[in-house]
Design an enzyme around this catalytic site. Structure first.
Site, PDB file in Angstrom:
ATOM      1  N   GLY A   2     -31.468   7.276 -30.745  1.00 39.65           N
ATOM      2  CA  GLY A   2     -31.094   6.248 -29.778  1.00 39.65           C
ATOM      3  C   GLY A   2     -32.272   5.943 -28.891  1.00 39.65           C
TER       4      GLY A   2
ATOM      5  N   THR B 174     -26.776   7.043 -38.034  1.00 45.34           N
ATOM      6  CA  THR B 174     -28.037   6.723 -37.363  1.00 45.34           C
ATOM      7  C   THR B 174     -27.886   6.859 -35.851  1.00 45.34           C
ATOM      8  OG1 THR B 174     -28.531   5.148 -39.129  1.00 45.34           O
ATOM      9  CG2 THR B 174     -29.845   4.979 -37.121  1.00 45.34           C
TER      10      THR B 174
ATOM     11  N   TYR C  57     -21.907  -9.775 -21.911  1.00 42.50           N
ATOM     12  CA  TYR C  57     -23.120  -8.991 -22.177  1.00 42.50           C
ATOM     13  C   TYR C  57     -24.363  -9.779 -21.761  1.00 42.50           C
ATOM     14  CZ  TYR C  57     -26.694  -6.355 -24.694  1.00 42.50           C
ATOM     15  OH  TYR C  57     -27.820  -5.635 -25.015  1.00 42.50           O
TER      16      TYR C  57
END
Length: 433
Positions: free
Chosen positions: A154, A149, A304
């Site tokens: 994206g 995928t 993150y």
């Protein structure tokens, strides 16, 4: 004990949701799929075969990707659907190299893929690692399909595709530049004005080289979308001596935006867009963590979250500083999207905390996850919509402003992050706003 209870409750919630979703009903849609192309992994038997048969009966071009490919399967599908557009491709999901080869063949042979169905899976296998050193069941059921995928779609690609289809000149700046990407965009949009530029966001020198090239080649810049990011960068420090996750997600886009401001000023209405994350709400900064030109880094598990929070902060300050030039700056969270960042998080999870977080994210991805095309819609909206003309300094979810994370309204704290970022990226006096 508490974590065990939490895990049990989460698993029960997960199972209940699955049961609620599964209804023993038949698809009643009469939609025609002539002109569409579908790729189905594991389509040689069971659910995959029946799915392939239904799509083929609707006129869809069907590509079955499986380890067990047989002309008998193709002949049966052609016979029952009377659709000759059935093709077989070999793929072994226990090998990431095989997945990459499949993706390359598809990108060479297909102008577009409208439907990707990741159906292949196993219930049990011999207790051994794959050639990639991974648990075989996890690799076949999850990693292989996730990689496929990611190779075919994206958020950044979908955003570029949408803008190019509207006639926009698109410059894709990435570490992994491939003429295949440019060729695919041109084929699907008919727009020849697509360029590729190399940049490694783990290096400030690379960011500066990109900016210099753009300033020489472009007369103006109307839209800057800071989309690139990583869930977890290398553990080692970058060549600039920085935490790699925070440099890729925050510092490099902060530097690049500064370096391209002069080009944005030449646009009649420049727009800057930062791809943040809902996880920014779970940063672990406190109000005293950004002062004296330094930002205090804490537990790596929050890298993150913290970097995405910092993007929201600097987006707001860019908005304030550039408003007089008719340049807007907004940040957004795309939701939970099936991209390489979550795949990377699964691969890199270490210890109980990270494993639990990744498990939670995978549950959310299954229940509420978006495709990259869906995840790109907010970026496209912020880049082109007249509805947000003049709107600046906001944090969007879908197409509407949403509350910002705690700390984002603390002026002194936010200015501390901005000032520290200026120091870290070594902005020259003439580059400061």
């Amino acid at each position: 004990m508490i974590w065990l209870i939490f895990l049990i409750i989460l698993s029960l919630f997960f199972l209940i949701e699955i049961v609620v979703r599964i209804q023993f009903s038949r698809c009643t849609s009469k939609v025609c799929l002539i002109g569409k192309t579908a790729v189905i992994t594991g389509g040689s038997s069971g659910i995959g075969f029946q799915t392939a048969l239904d799509l083929a009966c609707r006129g869809c071009k069907v590509i079955i990707a499986d380890k067990n490919v047989s002309d008998d399967i193709r002949e049966r599908l052609v016979s029952e659907s009377r659709n000759p557009q059935i093709y077989l491709e070999f793929v072994d999901l226990a090998s990431l190299n095989s997945v990459r080869k499949l993706a390359e063949r598809l990108k060479e042979s297909e102008e577009k893929v409208d439907i990707l169905i990741n159906n292949a899976g196993v219930g049990n296998m011999a207790d051994m690692l794959t050639e990639d050193g991974l648990n075989s069941i996890y690799q076949i059921n999850y990693y292989g399909s996730f990689l496929l995928t990611h190779l075919l779609v994206g958020i950044g690609f979908q955003t570029a595709l949408n803008l190019a289809s509207r006639g926009c000149k698109v410059i894709i700046a990435d570490k992994n530049v491939s003429e295949d990407i440019r060729d695919k965009l041109i084929r699907e949009t008919g727009n020849q004005n697509i360029s590729l530029e190399f940049v490694d966001l783990i290096s400030f020198s690379s960011v500066r080289r990109l900016a210099e090239k753009l300033k020489k080649s472009e007369k103006k810049l109307d839209i800057l979308i800071n989309n690139a990011g990583t869930g977890k960068g290398p553990d080692a420090l970058t060549e600039d001596g920085l935490n790699s996750t925070i440099q890729i997600n925050h510092y490099s886009s902060f530097l690049l935006t500064h370096l391209l401001v002069d080009l944005l000023k030449k646009s009649s209405s420049g727009r800057i867009v930062f791809t943040s994350s809902a996880l920014s709400h779970f940063h672990n900064f406190s109000s005293g963590d950004a002062k004296n030109g330094k930002i205090k880094e804490k537990m790596k598990i929050f890298d993150y979250n913290n970097s995405k929070f910092m993007q929201i902060v600097v987006s707001d300050i860019f908005a304030m500083k550039l408003k007089k030039f008719n340049i807007t700056s907004n940040a957004y969270h795309p939701g939970i999207v099936n991209t390489g960042i979550i795949n990377q998080a699964v691969r890199d999870a270490r210890g109980l905390w990270e494993s639990l977080l990744v498990y939670f994210l995978l549950c959310l991805l299954f229940l509420y996850g978006k495709t990259p095309e869906e995840g790109a819609q907010t970026a496209i909206h912020l880049a082109i919509s007249k509805d947000v003309e003049g709107v600046t300094g906001k944090y969007f979810g879908e197409t509407t402003p949403t509350p910002k994370p705690r700390g984002a309204y603390n002026k002194a704290f936010c200015e501390g992050i901005w000032n520290a970022s200026e120091v870290v990226v070594k902005l020259r006096p003439e580059e400061k706003l």
